[in-house]
Scaffold this motif. Sequence first.
Motif, short mmCIF file in Angstrom:
data_model
loop_
_atom_site.label_atom_id
_atom_site.label_comp_id
_atom_site.label_asym_id
_atom_site.label_seq_id
_atom_site.Cartn_x
_atom_site.Cartn_y
_atom_site.Cartn_z
N GLU A 5 -2.64 51.07 -18.27
CA GLU A 5 -1.18 51.10 -18.17
C GLU A 5 -0.72 52.53 -18.38
O GLU A 5 -1.17 53.20 -19.32
N ARG A 12 7.06 51.93 -17.03
CA ARG A 12 5.66 51.57 -17.23
C ARG A 12 5.14 50.69 -16.09
O ARG A 12 5.88 49.94 -15.49
N TYR A 13 3.85 50.82 -15.82
CA TYR A 13 3.20 50.05 -14.76
C TYR A 13 1.70 50.01 -15.03
O TYR A 13 1.15 50.88 -15.71
N ARG A 14 1.03 48.98 -14.50
CA ARG A 14 -0.41 48.84 -14.66
C ARG A 14 -1.12 49.03 -13.33
O ARG A 14 -0.56 48.73 -12.27
#
Length: 379
Positions: free
Chosen positions: A11, A91-93
Amino acid sequence: MMNERGEIPVEIVHLYAYDVGRSIDLKKVASLVPAHRDIALAKRRDTPAYLTLPKPLVLSISTEECDSKLFNKISAMAKIYEDGAITMIVRYRTMSTFEELPAKAHMPIRDVSGSSSIEQFAKDSFEMVREALRSAIVGYKQLSESDRETYIAFCLLECPGGDDPQAFVNANKDMAASLISGEPAGTLHISQIEQILGKSFSYRKNDIAIFDLDRCLIIDPSADYDDVLMMAEHANYRLIELRELDFLLDEWLNEAERDIRRLYFSGRRKRSSARTLRLKLAQIQGLRFDALFTLENLDNSSKIIGDYFLGSIYHRLCEIFNTDEWKFSVERRLNALQNIYELLKSDTTEQRMMTLEMVFIAVCIIFPILQIIQVMLVK
């Protein structure tokens, strides 16, 4: 789980802190946007139950889908603070090898909002929030790069090559230090590598967090690092507020110096100039009180954290950001403003006393003498 290309789940979290004005009316914000009070963190690790930080309003923004195979859903959260700050957390994965992580932080994207990159998505989201809050911002201003702080957290949800993150970092020192510092791999001297990696934080055997000026590396398979990210966010919030206070106080000191020089050294001490100067210095006193309250709020939030695990991380970040020097600079300028105010007050009092003395002399001495002379001339 690691795939056939050696990629692991990660992440990436982008933190942005902005100073948008002197203050924000949170009651008005609540009537303008669907914001809510920040939810306190659940007690974990050794986080004290009485841990309190500034209470901002929170506004969530997200894309339902991202038209890219590189990322899953991208989300953003805006936190709106009463003293004029707004923080954005994007945020991002994704899946990535350790070597490709720096590139993954700035990969182009296509999402339903029309943004072309993570940076653009964050900028568009912030501008949307700021414009929506325009009427609630006191001292709304045009922003420059100096009104923003950025920070990136690379969070590995699996430890490559085993369950010991410290051993992994030791085996990949150059790459880890390059990732955290933002420098190309293979360019750092061993002394810089040791300095960057020299102070790590671990609470469990399988987690680690290492911080630098603009980036940090977190390895935590349990993904239990939201409180750590909050410390990074709060440290950046503290830094932007101290920097803005320092800049603002510097501007007011320069203006006060120009006015005083014009009044006292130009040879033309007009009443209008004196009134203008007193008005400006009265405004400076208002600014001084605002600065003192902001400084006190920032100090209180850092004191409450105490000598716990999160407190150690927070103080490490403040050490890296050199916030103590910024605080000293702010306090020095506040003292200078106070001295100017006291000197002006003393000068004004002295002028009034001189005026009263002249009136006293005129009424009690000169006027009776003139009356006696007039009587004598009549006789």
